[in-house]
Enzyme design. Sequence first.
Site, PDB file in Angstrom:
ATOM      1  N   ASN A  63     -10.001 -20.061 -20.084  1.00 16.73           N
ATOM      2  CA  ASN A  63     -10.345 -20.634 -21.382  1.00 16.73           C
ATOM      3  C   ASN A  63     -11.847 -20.692 -21.566  1.00 16.73           C
ATOM      4  OD1 ASN A  63     -11.507 -23.658 -21.452  1.00 16.73           O
ATOM      5  ND2 ASN A  63     -10.332 -23.367 -19.571  1.00 16.73           N
TER       6      ASN A  63
ATOM      7  N   CYS B 217     -17.210 -27.614 -15.855  1.00 12.88           N
ATOM      8  CA  CYS B 217     -16.892 -26.505 -16.757  1.00 12.88           C
ATOM      9  C   CYS B 217     -17.894 -25.364 -16.582  1.00 12.88           C
ATOM     10  CB  CYS B 217     -16.897 -26.984 -18.205  1.00 12.88           C
ATOM     11  SG  CYS B 217     -15.484 -28.026 -18.535  1.00 12.88           S
TER      12      CYS B 217
ATOM     13  N   CYS C 270      19.729  -8.471   4.265  1.00 15.03           N
ATOM     14  CA  CYS C 270      18.917  -7.306   3.858  1.00 15.03           C
ATOM     15  C   CYS C 270      19.620  -6.492   2.782  1.00 15.03           C
ATOM     16  CB  CYS C 270      18.656  -6.443   5.086  1.00 15.03           C
ATOM     17  SG  CYS C 270      17.860  -4.874   4.710  1.00 15.03           S
TER      18      CYS C 270
ATOM     19  N   CYS D 193      15.979  -2.292   0.696  1.00 17.49           N
ATOM     20  CA  CYS D 193      15.029  -1.732  -0.258  1.00 17.49           C
ATOM     21  C   CYS D 193      13.925  -0.935   0.436  1.00 17.49           C
ATOM     22  CB  CYS D 193      14.390  -2.846  -1.094  1.00 17.49           C
ATOM     23  SG  CYS D 193      13.339  -3.932  -0.116  1.00 17.49           S
TER      24      CYS D 193
ATOM     25  N   CYS E 110       9.663  -3.524   3.424  1.00 20.88           N
ATOM     26  CA  CYS E 110       9.066  -3.940   4.697  1.00 20.88           C
ATOM     27  C   CYS E 110       8.608  -2.715   5.460  1.00 20.88           C
ATOM     28  CB  CYS E 110      10.081  -4.741   5.515  1.00 20.88           C
ATOM     29  SG  CYS E 110      11.629  -3.846   5.784  1.00 20.88           S
TER      30      CYS E 110
ATOM     31  N   CYS F  80       2.300  -9.851  12.139  1.00 20.58           N
ATOM     32  CA  CYS F  80       1.308 -10.095  11.084  1.00 20.58           C
ATOM     33  C   CYS F  80       1.889 -10.827   9.879  1.00 20.58           C
ATOM     34  CB  CYS F  80       0.681  -8.784  10.636  1.00 20.58           C
ATOM     35  SG  CYS F  80       1.790  -7.737   9.670  1.00 20.58           S
TER      36      CYS F  80
HETATM   37  C1  LIG Z   1      -8.188 -25.303 -22.198  1.00 20.85           C
HETATM   38  C2  LIG Z   1      -8.760 -26.074 -21.081  1.00 20.85           C
HETATM   39  C3  LIG Z   1      -9.731 -27.010 -21.344  1.00 20.85           C
HETATM   40  C4  LIG Z   1     -10.272 -27.759 -20.318  1.00 20.85           C
HETATM   41  N1  LIG Z   1     -11.186 -28.685 -20.608  1.00 20.85           N
HETATM   42  C5  LIG Z   1     -11.685 -29.477 -19.633  1.00 20.85           C
HETATM   43  C6  LIG Z   1     -12.556 -30.528 -19.934  1.00 20.85           C
HETATM   44  O1  LIG Z   1     -12.885 -30.784 -21.074  1.00 20.85           O
HETATM   45  N2  LIG Z   1     -13.007 -31.288 -18.922  1.00 20.85           N
HETATM   46  C7  LIG Z   1     -12.655 -31.069 -17.632  1.00 20.85           C
HETATM   47  O2  LIG Z   1     -13.095 -31.800 -16.746  1.00 20.85           O
HETATM   48  N3  LIG Z   1     -11.814 -30.064 -17.302  1.00 20.85           N
HETATM   49  C8  LIG Z   1     -11.315 -29.271 -18.288  1.00 20.85           C
HETATM   50  N4  LIG Z   1     -10.410 -28.293 -17.969  1.00 20.85           N
HETATM   51  C9  LIG Z   1     -10.056 -28.072 -16.567  1.00 20.85           C
HETATM   52  C10 LIG Z   1      -8.780 -28.817 -16.185  1.00 20.85           C
HETATM   53  O3  LIG Z   1      -8.931 -30.203 -16.315  1.00 20.85           O
HETATM   54  C11 LIG Z   1      -8.345 -28.512 -14.732  1.00 20.85           C
HETATM   55  O4  LIG Z   1      -9.362 -28.907 -13.866  1.00 20.85           O
HETATM   56  C12 LIG Z   1      -8.045 -27.045 -14.496  1.00 20.85           C
HETATM   57  O5  LIG Z   1      -7.405 -26.496 -15.588  1.00 20.85           O
HETATM   58  C13 LIG Z   1      -7.237 -26.793 -13.237  1.00 20.85           C
HETATM   59  O6  LIG Z   1      -5.949 -27.383 -13.294  1.00 20.85           O
HETATM   60  P1  LIG Z   1      -4.600 -26.557 -13.694  1.00 20.85           P
HETATM   61  O7  LIG Z   1      -4.522 -25.394 -12.761  1.00 20.85           O
HETATM   62  O8  LIG Z   1      -3.514 -27.542 -13.556  1.00 20.85           O
HETATM   63  O9  LIG Z   1      -4.802 -26.118 -15.095  1.00 20.85           O
HETATM   64  C14 LIG Z   1      -9.862 -27.526 -18.990  1.00 20.85           C
HETATM   65  C15 LIG Z   1      -8.871 -26.594 -18.725  1.00 20.85           C
HETATM   66  C16 LIG Z   1      -8.315 -25.873 -19.762  1.00 20.85           C
HETATM   67  C17 LIG Z   1      -7.237 -24.892 -19.483  1.00 20.85           C
HETATM   68  S1  SF4 Z   2      12.084  -5.664   2.657  1.00 24.23           S
HETATM   69 FE1  SF4 Z   2      13.103  -4.829   4.462  1.00 24.23          FE
HETATM   70  S2  SF4 Z   2      14.264  -6.572   5.291  1.00 24.23           S
HETATM   71 FE2  SF4 Z   2      13.682  -7.117   3.187  1.00 24.23          FE
HETATM   72  S3  SF4 Z   2      15.458  -6.471   1.968  1.00 24.23           S
HETATM   73 FE3  SF4 Z   2      14.007  -4.769   1.905  1.00 24.23          FE
HETATM   74  S4  SF4 Z   2      14.673  -3.463   3.630  1.00 24.23           S
HETATM   75 FE4  SF4 Z   2      15.643  -5.444   3.951  1.00 24.23          FE
END
Ligand SMILES: Cc1cc2nc3c(=O)[nH]c(=O)nc-3n(C[C@H](O)[C@H](O)[C@H](O)COP(=O)(O)O)c2cc1C
Ligand code: SF4
Lengths: 444, 433
Positions: B77, B139, B346, B349, B352, B382
């Site tokens: 935003n 912000c 499984c 697919c 893996c 891994c």
């Molecule tokens: C449209 C929008 C406006 C925001 N305005 C503010 C603001 O005015 N002040 C603030 O501290 N954070 C603002 N934020 C940040 C949010 O408070 C929050 O920290 C951030 O979106 C992460 O949280 P979420 O992943 O749940 O959205 C805004 C976020 C969005 C999407």
């Molecule tokens: S990723 Fe491998 S283990 Fe998972 S469903 Fe596909 S073939 Fe089977």
Amino acid sequence: MAADIYSPGVVAGRLDAETIAANFADLHPPYDGHEAAVAADRCYFCHDAPCITACPTGIDIPLFIRQIATGAPEAAAKTILSSNILGGMCARVCPTETLCEEACVREAAEGKPVEIGRLQRHATDTLMAAGIHPFERAASTGKRIAVVGAGPAGLACAHRLAMKGHDVDLYDARPKGGGLNEYGIAAYKTVGGFAQAELDWLLKIGGISVHYGAALGRDISLDALRDSHDAVFLGIGLGGVNALRVEGAVTEGVMDAVDFIAALRQSGDKTDIPVGRQVVVIGGGMTAVDAAVQAKLLGAEQVTIAYRRDRAAMSASRYEQDLAASKGVRLMFNAQPEALHGNGAVEGVEFALTQSVDGQLRLTGETRVVPADMVLRAIGQSLDGTPEGIALAGGKIAVTGAGRTSVAGVWAGGDCAAGGDDLTVTAVAEGRDAAEDIHASLLG
Amino acid sequence: MADLTTDFLGIKSPNPFWLASAPPTDKAYNVERAFKAGWGGVVWKTLGEAGPPIVNVNGPRYGAIWGADRRLLGLNNIELITDRPLEVNLREIKQVKRDWPDRAMIVSIMVPCEEQAWKAILPLVEETGADGIELNFGCPHGMSERGMGSAVGQVPEYIEMVARWCKQNTRMPVIVKLTPNITDIRYPARAAMKGGADAVSLINTISSITSVNLDSFSPEPSIDGKGSHGGYCGPAVKPIALNMVAEIARDPETRGLPISGIGGVTTWRDAAEFLALGAGTVQVCTAAMTYGFKIVQEMISGLSQYLDEKEMTLAELTGRAVPNVTDWQYLNLNYVTKARIDQDACIKCGRCYAACEDTSHQAIWMKPGRVFEVNDAECVACNLCVDVCPVEDCITMERLAPGSVDPRTGRVVEAEYGNWTTHPNNPAAKAAE
Ligand SMILES: Cc1cc2nc3c(=O)[nH]c(=O)nc-3n(C[C@H](O)[C@H](O)[C@H](O)COP(=O)(O)O)c2cc1C
Ligand code: SF4
Ligand SMILES: Cc1cc2nc3c(=O)[nH]c(=O)nc-3n(C[C@H](O)[C@H](O)[C@H](O)COP(=O)(O)OP(=O)(O)OC[C@H]3O[C@@H](n4cnc5c(N)ncnc54)[C@H](O)[C@@H]3O)c2cc1C
Ligand code: SF4
Ligand code: SF4
């Protein structure tokens, strides 16, 4: 010699127990965890969701699906059951294709709704398997209420009243509770004795004393119940069946579909249930479809559903019709029964063919005879043995508001009450709402 | 139902779910409906100085990225702080706090970096009866060009200074909201603590461009053919936020400093993870903006069910995972695992196989009939196959029992813990005691 599908007449054991068991397996097997996760993921969590509006009990569907998606099926079940205490049965038997799933926005988007019914089953099965009854009774109110009929309406009413702290006497004429859950619903929709298991689970709330084998009008009277209790709820369903008015006095091989189904539901492995080789089911509702499909699954060679109007007018949904067709049942439309042929035992049904013209049913003048050694009547049920002094409307108990009858202190709901579809879920909604109204008027 | 009542800096709320300072908290109309839906508290949309109101763009202010099925994963935003007059906001804050005394009401503030500006606004906020203030040093767009927001949050000395001004000029608890647009989150957190802040909240949004229009060659969201970096939030930023919260929770200098966790919280699980890493409350913005206020019901039921199942209180959950966040050098190198494929789960697919064969250690066999099996002699554990498999729990990591031989190395798996600091290959290894 053992019977087979070609054996003439109405005989039991056309198929062996193993084949019957396979035929009557779960229509929609439960989801495994992966399937439930994928299905739940499709829900959009709609605002003021149309699926909720379409559910007669108003279950918060987006919330419960989100609870499944976040790994909390027990919380999902509680969401469901707090609106619909028979959410487990409804997940199995609701015609979702004409209720919530028809309204789902993904039906509009892709012609493929979120599978709400199966998700509901996933949640409620998980909770019940864990043996959890998630509700508790409020402090006792000292009030005692009689609930007559232990079908979905009566059970929903009794549970809600017990939850509110009232004591409930639950009466039913039959030897078992559950109503049509136990005696009517198609066997493949509710396998494994689910109706009784759910009933036992529901009664865990406490405060409900059950009295089976107690029929209103025979063993108990409404006046006596009104004297001994603070309120009465009637959920007696539709005990009678509509008569089939046709020529011919044959009786052998002719029976009511509901009796055929009730016997089948009470049988163990179903090898003892006699069925014809050529079965004709007369009617166009869910009972007709269930009777026809189950006759086929028992090993009848040919099964025909004959309905006097066209397909669109049939009250069984297209989904139900297709289910019947997929099992090999023939659907015959615009055929009005005129006569039963035969000499003692039925040999065939004569139909006058019809046409719908501007909504009016007209006879075309043609007739057709369908050979039959078994005829199942499924042309509707009716109220039987209405308690004295209660006003009726359209053949059912007249109600205003949340099930108030013309008699003070007496409520009614479910199939026996006027208004609403004759569905399990509607009966649950009406029983629940009547309980809330009884509670409000007793403590108001 | 577990008790979700939360006490954060003495501020009580019925649950730890607060709405973050953003459009959901910009006016009484929203906040009251949020409280009705069940939110435990709000941080009111950031207030600025008295005077002519802020001006926002009049074209699109949000950009997004989506996952499969158009699920919103990340939002960005370019909105500024509140564009409503200060008096209107203050009046509404006062009224809402009066009508909803049991909910937390925090007021977010961003004024120029001058003591006078803070001295001017603090009494006005205090007068509303709000429970606390949050200093928006986060912000990354617009306001930062004017020397506010992340322009302050990126300089620890400024953070400390402003936090101190606030503590000196108000009785209200002070929460400092941190920007993630820095290299090491511990420095601004330490600065906030030095300045006397009662808590930190994090993260604010991350500088980002979500996409470029390949016909007009403008970044999105596009304002008349031009775009500006915005602040990124939503599910995509959660891992970044979790790490930053954990870093502060386990830093000896800031240990015990209360934290309000923010960033991508969408379900009860996300919230529980923030709590386990040391947050006392969580704040939510994007999830509410995507699904509406009602999602809090899932968060409440899910968290209380979880606590019931674990027989744990909310306080016991907070910080529970912090001792398990450590440095790489202390991880147990004698913990040897192998991937195991559940052949019944499984669906064949081959993802893996492609992943392991092309980019990892060639440790999965593709046998006739599309049967996929792990070759223990090559598997380095891994986890890539686990992560790419479309079926949850189909591939799992199973530990080799101590005493058995790892077919890859030919060595006996040791039962004792042993890390890099004592490993023979480490030139700086200290002798094991
Ligand atoms: C449209 C929008 C406006 C925001 N305005 C503010 C603001 O005015 N002040 C603030 O501290 N954070 C603002 N934020 C940040 C949010 O408070 C929050 O920290 C951030 O979106 C992460 O949280 P979420 O992943 O749940 O959205 C805004 C976020 C969005 C999407
Ligand atoms: S990723 Fe491998 S283990 Fe998972 S469903 Fe596909 S073939 Fe089977
Ligand atoms: C064959 C068949 C299949 C159906 N399939 C479906 C389906 O798939 N899905 C669906 O939603 N709906 C289905 N229905 C409809 C659904 O079963 C009913 O709408 C629902 O059971 C109505 O509930 P109720 O409680 O009103 O009545 P019932 O279920 O009929 O219960 C009434 C109870 O009252 C008792 N009773 C009756 N008279 C007395 C008396 N005088 N004294 C004491 N007790 C008495 C009865 O023994 C019974 O237990 C089906 C109906 C039938 C007949
Ligand atoms: S209508 Fe469909 S997508 Fe929308 S909330 Fe209901 S089930 Fe989910
Ligand atoms: S969300 Fe509402 S205000 Fe925003 S662009 Fe769409 S219609 Fe306009």
